[in-house]
Design a protein around this motif. Sequence first.
Motif, PDB file in Angstrom:
ATOM      1  N   LEU A  31       4.111   6.927  -0.756  1.00  0.00           N
ATOM      2  CA  LEU A  31       4.071   6.869  -1.871  1.00  0.00           C
ATOM      3  C   LEU A  31       5.057   6.543  -3.208  1.00  0.00           C
ATOM      4  O   LEU A  31       4.292   5.866  -3.949  1.00  0.00           O
ATOM      5  CB  LEU A  31       4.519   8.199  -2.014  1.00  0.00           C
ATOM      6  CG  LEU A  31       3.404   9.541  -2.143  1.00  0.00           C
ATOM      7  CD1 LEU A  31       4.164  11.057  -2.121  1.00  0.00           C
ATOM      8  CD2 LEU A  31       2.156   9.648  -3.589  1.00  0.00           C
ATOM      9  N   ASP A  32       6.408   6.151  -2.576  1.00  0.00           N
ATOM     10  CA  ASP A  32       6.963   4.943  -2.475  1.00  0.00           C
ATOM     11  C   ASP A  32       6.454   4.231  -3.205  1.00  0.00           C
ATOM     12  O   ASP A  32       6.420   2.656  -4.186  1.00  0.00           O
ATOM     13  CB  ASP A  32       8.471   5.093  -2.121  1.00  0.00           C
ATOM     14  CG  ASP A  32       9.258   6.124  -1.875  1.00  0.00           C
ATOM     15  OD1 ASP A  32       8.378   7.170  -3.298  1.00  0.00           O
ATOM     16  OD2 ASP A  32      10.513   6.475  -1.535  1.00  0.00           O
ATOM     17  N   THR A  33       6.100   2.927  -2.420  1.00  0.00           N
ATOM     18  CA  THR A  33       5.484   1.759  -1.916  1.00  0.00           C
ATOM     19  C   THR A  33       4.180   1.807  -3.352  1.00  0.00           C
ATOM     20  O   THR A  33       4.495   0.593  -4.103  1.00  0.00           O
ATOM     21  CB  THR A  33       4.749   1.571  -0.873  1.00  0.00           C
ATOM     22  OG1 THR A  33       6.422   1.377  -0.201  1.00  0.00           O
ATOM     23  CG2 THR A  33       4.392  -0.233  -0.675  1.00  0.00           C
ATOM     24  N   LEU A  34       3.739   2.650  -3.474  1.00  0.00           N
ATOM     25  CA  LEU A  34       2.502   2.963  -4.147  1.00  0.00           C
ATOM     26  C   LEU A  34       2.553   3.489  -5.408  1.00  0.00           C
ATOM     27  O   LEU A  34       2.047   1.738  -6.288  1.00  0.00           O
ATOM     28  CB  LEU A  34       1.662   4.085  -4.002  1.00  0.00           C
ATOM     29  CG  LEU A  34       0.144   3.810  -4.853  1.00  0.00           C
ATOM     30  CD1 LEU A  34      -0.780   2.614  -4.678  1.00  0.00           C
ATOM     31  CD2 LEU A  34      -0.511   5.408  -4.496  1.00  0.00           C
ATOM     32  N   GLN A  35       3.761   3.736  -5.920  1.00  0.00           N
ATOM     33  CA  GLN A  35       4.315   3.950  -7.606  1.00  0.00           C
ATOM     34  C   GLN A  35       5.052   2.486  -8.001  1.00  0.00           C
ATOM     35  O   GLN A  35       4.974   2.110  -8.863  1.00  0.00           O
ATOM     36  CB  GLN A  35       5.825   4.933  -7.004  1.00  0.00           C
ATOM     37  CG  GLN A  35       6.320   5.108  -8.673  1.00  0.00           C
ATOM     38  CD  GLN A  35       6.606   6.011  -8.277  1.00  0.00           C
ATOM     39  OE1 GLN A  35       7.757   6.809  -7.880  1.00  0.00           O
ATOM     40  NE2 GLN A  35       7.297   6.968  -9.695  1.00  0.00           N
ATOM     41  N   ARG A  36       5.864   2.342  -6.607  1.00  0.00           N
ATOM     42  CA  ARG A  36       6.911   0.616  -7.396  1.00  0.00           C
ATOM     43  C   ARG A  36       5.330  -0.281  -7.262  1.00  0.00           C
ATOM     44  O   ARG A  36       5.197  -1.368  -8.613  1.00  0.00           O
ATOM     45  CB  ARG A  36       7.191   0.317  -5.711  1.00  0.00           C
ATOM     46  CG  ARG A  36       8.155  -1.599  -5.969  1.00  0.00           C
ATOM     47  CD  ARG A  36       9.037  -1.433  -6.267  1.00  0.00           C
ATOM     48  NE  ARG A  36      10.498  -0.417  -5.772  1.00  0.00           N
ATOM     49  CZ  ARG A  36      11.554  -1.032  -5.999  1.00  0.00           C
ATOM     50  NH1 ARG A  36      11.505  -2.368  -5.480  1.00  0.00           N
ATOM     51  NH2 ARG A  36      12.428   0.157  -5.207  1.00  0.00           N
ATOM     52  N   LEU A  37       4.237  -0.518  -6.982  1.00  0.00           N
ATOM     53  CA  LEU A  37       3.189  -1.373  -7.238  1.00  0.00           C
ATOM     54  C   LEU A  37       2.473  -0.946  -8.237  1.00  0.00           C
ATOM     55  O   LEU A  37       2.740  -2.272  -8.655  1.00  0.00           O
ATOM     56  CB  LEU A  37       2.684  -1.666  -5.723  1.00  0.00           C
ATOM     57  CG  LEU A  37       2.967  -2.232  -4.336  1.00  0.00           C
ATOM     58  CD1 LEU A  37       1.801  -2.288  -3.557  1.00  0.00           C
ATOM     59  CD2 LEU A  37       3.520  -3.376  -4.770  1.00  0.00           C
ATOM     60  N   GLY A  38       2.302   0.135  -8.705  1.00  0.00           N
ATOM     61  CA  GLY A  38       1.731   0.264  -9.753  1.00  0.00           C
ATOM     62  C   GLY A  38       2.647   0.213 -11.286  1.00  0.00           C
ATOM     63  O   GLY A  38       2.152  -0.029 -12.525  1.00  0.00           O
ATOM     64  N   THR A  39       4.169   0.494 -11.049  1.00  0.00           N
ATOM     65  CA  THR A  39       5.066  -0.194 -12.314  1.00  0.00           C
ATOM     66  C   THR A  39       5.640  -1.380 -12.230  1.00  0.00           C
ATOM     67  O   THR A  39       6.330  -1.717 -12.948  1.00  0.00           O
ATOM     68  CB  THR A  39       5.637   1.090 -12.100  1.00  0.00           C
ATOM     69  OG1 THR A  39       6.681   1.420 -10.360  1.00  0.00           O
ATOM     70  CG2 THR A  39       4.678   2.863 -12.061  1.00  0.00           C
ATOM     71  N   LEU A  40       5.058  -2.232 -11.448  1.00  0.00           N
ATOM     72  CA  LEU A  40       5.777  -4.208 -10.997  1.00  0.00           C
ATOM     73  C   LEU A  40       5.718  -4.357 -12.302  1.00  0.00           C
ATOM     74  O   LEU A  40       4.439  -4.746 -13.229  1.00  0.00           O
ATOM     75  CB  LEU A  40       4.558  -4.817  -9.990  1.00  0.00           C
ATOM     76  CG  LEU A  40       5.422  -5.830  -9.041  1.00  0.00           C
ATOM     77  CD1 LEU A  40       6.825  -5.301  -8.757  1.00  0.00           C
ATOM     78  CD2 LEU A  40       4.512  -5.619  -8.020  1.00  0.00           C
ATOM     79  N   ASP A  41       6.694  -4.854 -12.933  1.00  0.00           N
ATOM     80  CA  ASP A  41       7.230  -5.635 -13.439  1.00  0.00           C
ATOM     81  C   ASP A  41       6.994  -7.203 -13.140  1.00  0.00           C
ATOM     82  O   ASP A  41       7.133  -7.662 -12.487  1.00  0.00           O
ATOM     83  CB  ASP A  41       8.129  -5.792 -14.465  1.00  0.00           C
ATOM     84  CG  ASP A  41       8.506  -6.635 -15.287  1.00  0.00           C
ATOM     85  OD1 ASP A  41       7.904  -7.485 -15.615  1.00  0.00           O
ATOM     86  OD2 ASP A  41      10.093  -6.530 -15.910  1.00  0.00           O
ATOM     87  N   VAL A  42       5.404  -7.892 -13.349  1.00  0.00           N
ATOM     88  CA  VAL A  42       5.121  -8.995 -12.644  1.00  0.00           C
ATOM     89  C   VAL A  42       6.242 -10.370 -13.306  1.00  0.00           C
ATOM     90  O   VAL A  42       5.619 -11.439 -13.201  1.00  0.00           O
ATOM     91  CB  VAL A  42       3.998  -9.629 -12.651  1.00  0.00           C
ATOM     92  CG1 VAL A  42       2.979  -8.379 -11.671  1.00  0.00           C
ATOM     93  CG2 VAL A  42       3.152  -8.895 -14.609  1.00  0.00           C
ATOM     94  N   THR A  43       6.536 -10.279 -14.263  1.00  0.00           N
ATOM     95  CA  THR A  43       7.295 -11.017 -14.931  1.00  0.00           C
ATOM     96  C   THR A  43       8.292 -11.219 -14.718  1.00  0.00           C
ATOM     97  O   THR A  43       9.466 -12.487 -14.350  1.00  0.00           O
ATOM     98  CB  THR A  43       7.956 -10.735 -16.682  1.00  0.00           C
ATOM     99  OG1 THR A  43       8.502  -9.575 -16.499  1.00  0.00           O
ATOM    100  CG2 THR A  43       5.777 -10.397 -17.368  1.00  0.00           C
ATOM    101  N   ASP A  44       9.492 -10.148 -13.745  1.00  0.00           N
ATOM    102  CA  ASP A  44      10.565 -10.206 -12.209  1.00  0.00           C
ATOM    103  C   ASP A  44      10.469 -10.665 -11.799  1.00  0.00           C
ATOM    104  O   ASP A  44       9.870  -9.996 -10.678  1.00  0.00           O
ATOM    105  CB  ASP A  44      10.498  -8.543 -13.121  1.00  0.00           C
ATOM    106  CG  ASP A  44      12.371  -8.968 -12.655  1.00  0.00           C
ATOM    107  OD1 ASP A  44      12.816  -9.726 -11.577  1.00  0.00           O
ATOM    108  OD2 ASP A  44      12.775  -7.939 -12.882  1.00  0.00           O
ATOM    109  N   ARG A  45      10.407 -12.106 -10.951  1.00  0.00           N
ATOM    110  CA  ARG A  45      10.425 -12.244  -9.934  1.00  0.00           C
ATOM    111  C   ARG A  45      10.999 -11.464  -8.465  1.00  0.00           C
ATOM    112  O   ARG A  45      10.648 -11.083  -7.928  1.00  0.00           O
ATOM    113  CB  ARG A  45      10.630 -14.101  -9.780  1.00  0.00           C
ATOM    114  CG  ARG A  45       9.748 -14.422 -10.130  1.00  0.00           C
ATOM    115  CD  ARG A  45       8.283 -14.871  -9.792  1.00  0.00           C
ATOM    116  NE  ARG A  45       8.485 -15.770  -8.875  1.00  0.00           N
ATOM    117  CZ  ARG A  45       7.223 -16.257  -8.193  1.00  0.00           C
ATOM    118  NH1 ARG A  45       5.996 -15.425  -8.297  1.00  0.00           N
ATOM    119  NH2 ARG A  45       7.254 -16.690  -7.236  1.00  0.00           N
TER     120      ARG A  45
END
Length: 113
Positions: A31-45
Amino acid sequence: MTRAAFSLPPHSPAAAALHAPVHAALRRLALDTLQRLGTLDVTDRLAVQLGLNLLERLLAVLDEPAPQVEALADALRMASATTRPTVAAALYREFAALAAARFGITPAALPDD
């Protein structure tokens, strides 16, 4: 003298008592991983790298082949700024399908922040 492997009958109450907390912890990590991937700031490496590290740890613990998820994680790691959002969305969809199949997790199960 060899030592016998410790095992419990698969459907015994003792086996369930051992497996339930492990399953709950793995489900929470998924769940934590899915949430992190779903809210990922793709501009932040750094945020991308942290999300991918979490995903890789979960896949390693599950010891379950996930070639599409792994290929998309590699693609995201190498993606340019213009293609990163598309690759991140594809990775999220593939991992969501894996989480749903393995744990019954759907995006609706994610906690609201």
